[in-house]
Design an enzyme around this catalytic site. Structure first.
Site, PDB file in Angstrom:
ATOM      1  N   LEU A  12       0.860   7.372 -14.009  1.00 37.26           N
ATOM      2  CA  LEU A  12       2.017   8.068 -14.558  1.00 37.26           C
ATOM      3  C   LEU A  12       2.462   7.425 -15.859  1.00 37.26           C
ATOM      4  CD1 LEU A  12       4.304  10.107 -14.488  1.00 37.26           C
ATOM      5  CD2 LEU A  12       5.547   8.560 -12.941  1.00 37.26           C
ATOM      6  N   TYR A  60       3.056  -0.231  -5.396  1.00 35.46           N
ATOM      7  CA  TYR A  60       1.882  -0.621  -4.616  1.00 35.46           C
ATOM      8  C   TYR A  60       1.441   0.636  -3.883  1.00 35.46           C
ATOM      9  CZ  TYR A  60      -1.018  -3.338  -1.365  1.00 35.46           C
ATOM     10  OH  TYR A  60      -2.069  -3.852  -0.636  1.00 35.46           O
ATOM     11  N   THR A  61       0.242   1.139  -4.177  1.00 36.12           N
ATOM     12  CA  THR A  61      -0.145   2.468  -3.697  1.00 36.12           C
ATOM     13  C   THR A  61      -1.365   2.477  -2.782  1.00 36.12           C
ATOM     14  OG1 THR A  61      -1.457   2.844  -5.705  1.00 36.12           O
ATOM     15  CG2 THR A  61       0.841   3.601  -5.715  1.00 36.12           C
ATOM     16  N   ASP A 101       5.621  11.438  -0.913  1.00 38.41           N
ATOM     17  CA  ASP A 101       5.664  12.329   0.245  1.00 38.41           C
ATOM     18  C   ASP A 101       5.423  11.576   1.546  1.00 38.41           C
ATOM     19  OD1 ASP A 101       3.041  11.846  -0.702  1.00 38.41           O
ATOM     20  OD2 ASP A 101       2.252  13.602   0.345  1.00 38.41           O
ATOM     21  N   TYR A 124       3.041   1.600   4.002  1.00 41.48           N
ATOM     22  CA  TYR A 124       3.281   2.031   2.629  1.00 41.48           C
ATOM     23  C   TYR A 124       4.501   2.947   2.559  1.00 41.48           C
ATOM     24  CZ  TYR A 124       2.794   5.104  -1.424  1.00 41.48           C
ATOM     25  OH  TYR A 124       3.048   5.859  -2.539  1.00 41.48           O
ATOM     26  N   TRP A 151       0.123  12.908  -3.965  1.00 40.01           N
ATOM     27  CA  TRP A 151      -1.309  13.017  -4.254  1.00 40.01           C
ATOM     28  C   TRP A 151      -1.590  12.965  -5.756  1.00 40.01           C
ATOM     29  CZ3 TRP A 151      -4.145  16.796  -0.443  1.00 40.01           C
ATOM     30  CH2 TRP A 151      -3.760  16.524   0.872  1.00 40.01           C
TER      31      TRP A 151
END
Length: 291
Positions: A12, A60-61, A101, A124, A151
């Protein structure tokens, strides 16, 4: 208007910089220039530069890794927003925080609205919800915007689009889950939404997902379809559906996590580019990188 961005090197962040409006002056200190987790240093930086808005695009993804790397995941997704909330509350800057989400458990059969009760089923999602609540507890309601999205994909960093593309172009066959439903969102479209929020001075809690609800398998097939239509590749790997049960992963994932854009569409104009166009543009940006 000055805007401070944390996470400027992420998916992003890179698109925020790419689509920066002409009237925005961006501040993008690296982690070496400004310690994201030092409240005093962040406060000092904000007081010195006086940004109107701070965007937290850092996170942190790695959903599976978060199950074992809990301290780091919590530090980034909970500690970071907490620090920024205190700093922004003290200095008077507004905060735009990007969430997910995965704060929902996936038991819904219709797109999640902003007032639906979160119930994360993996660590997460738990840390992201903690980050949201810290902001809500610390800041005035008219001083922050929490934007949940889903997503995320782009030509940058690690993401599902790049994983599928790189595998297919090497003629590798893929088995992709077809029983997890969500809304793929290009980082470019999300960046446009972020700038719309900032330029309209919108605050509150909102959702944004770009594509219609689909499975990861559907998304992979759309990626493969664009690659086929480009006629650039003689041979591509195949994509086959597989259930979550047979796929196996460390973290649980919601079976249905599509987000509703209804509330956001009431306050800003959503991107008018179709999700198919966004996906096509991401494809060409990846194979023909912009400079």
């Amino acid at each position: 208007m000055k805007v401070l961005v944390f996470g400027a090197t992420g998916q992003l962040g890179k698109q925020l910089l790419r689509w920066q409006p002409a009237d925005i002056e961006l501040l993008t200190p690296s982690k070496f220039e400004l310690d994201f987790y030092s409240g005093s240093k962040v406060c000092d930086y904000i007081l010195q530069h006086e940004p109107k808005w701070v965007i937290n695009a850092a996170g942190y993804t790695n959903v599976d890794q978060a199950e074992t790397d809990k301290t780091v995941a919590s530090t980034v997704n909970h500690g970071g927003p907490t620090c920024l909330a205190w700093a922004c509350g003290f200095t008077g800057s507004n905060l735009l925080h990007i969430s997910t989400d995965y704060v929902f458990d996936g038991t819904s059969s219709t797109p999640y609205e902003v007032n639906d009760v979160p119930n994360p089923i993996n660590y997460y999602g738990h840390t992201k919800l903690q980050g949201e609540r810290a902001i809500q507890d610390i800041m005035r309601s008219n001083a922050y915007c929490i934007l949940r999205s889903s997503w995320l994909y782009s030509p940058f960093r690690n993401n599902f689009f790049k994983t599928v593309f790189d595998s297919l172009v090497r003629n590798k066959d893929l088995a992709i889950v077809d029983d997890q439903i969500g809304r793929p969102t290009s980082a470019s479209a999300l960046a446009s939404v972020c700038w719309g929020i900032i330029e309209s001075n919108t605050t509150g809690l909102f959702h944004y997902g770009e594509a219609p609800a689909m499975s990861w398998y559907d998304f992979a097939m759309n990626i493969r379809g664009i690659m086929e239509r480009s006629k650039l590749y003689d041979k591509l790997g195949s994509v086959d559906p597989i259930s979550t049960e047979h796929h196996g992963s460390r973290a649980l994932r919601p079976a249905y996590s599509a987000l509703s854009n209804i509330e956001l569409s009431k306050v800003i104009a959503l991107p008018n580019e179709s999700w198919e166009t966004s996906l096509t543009n991401t494809f060409y940006d990846y194979i023909l990188p912009v400079t």
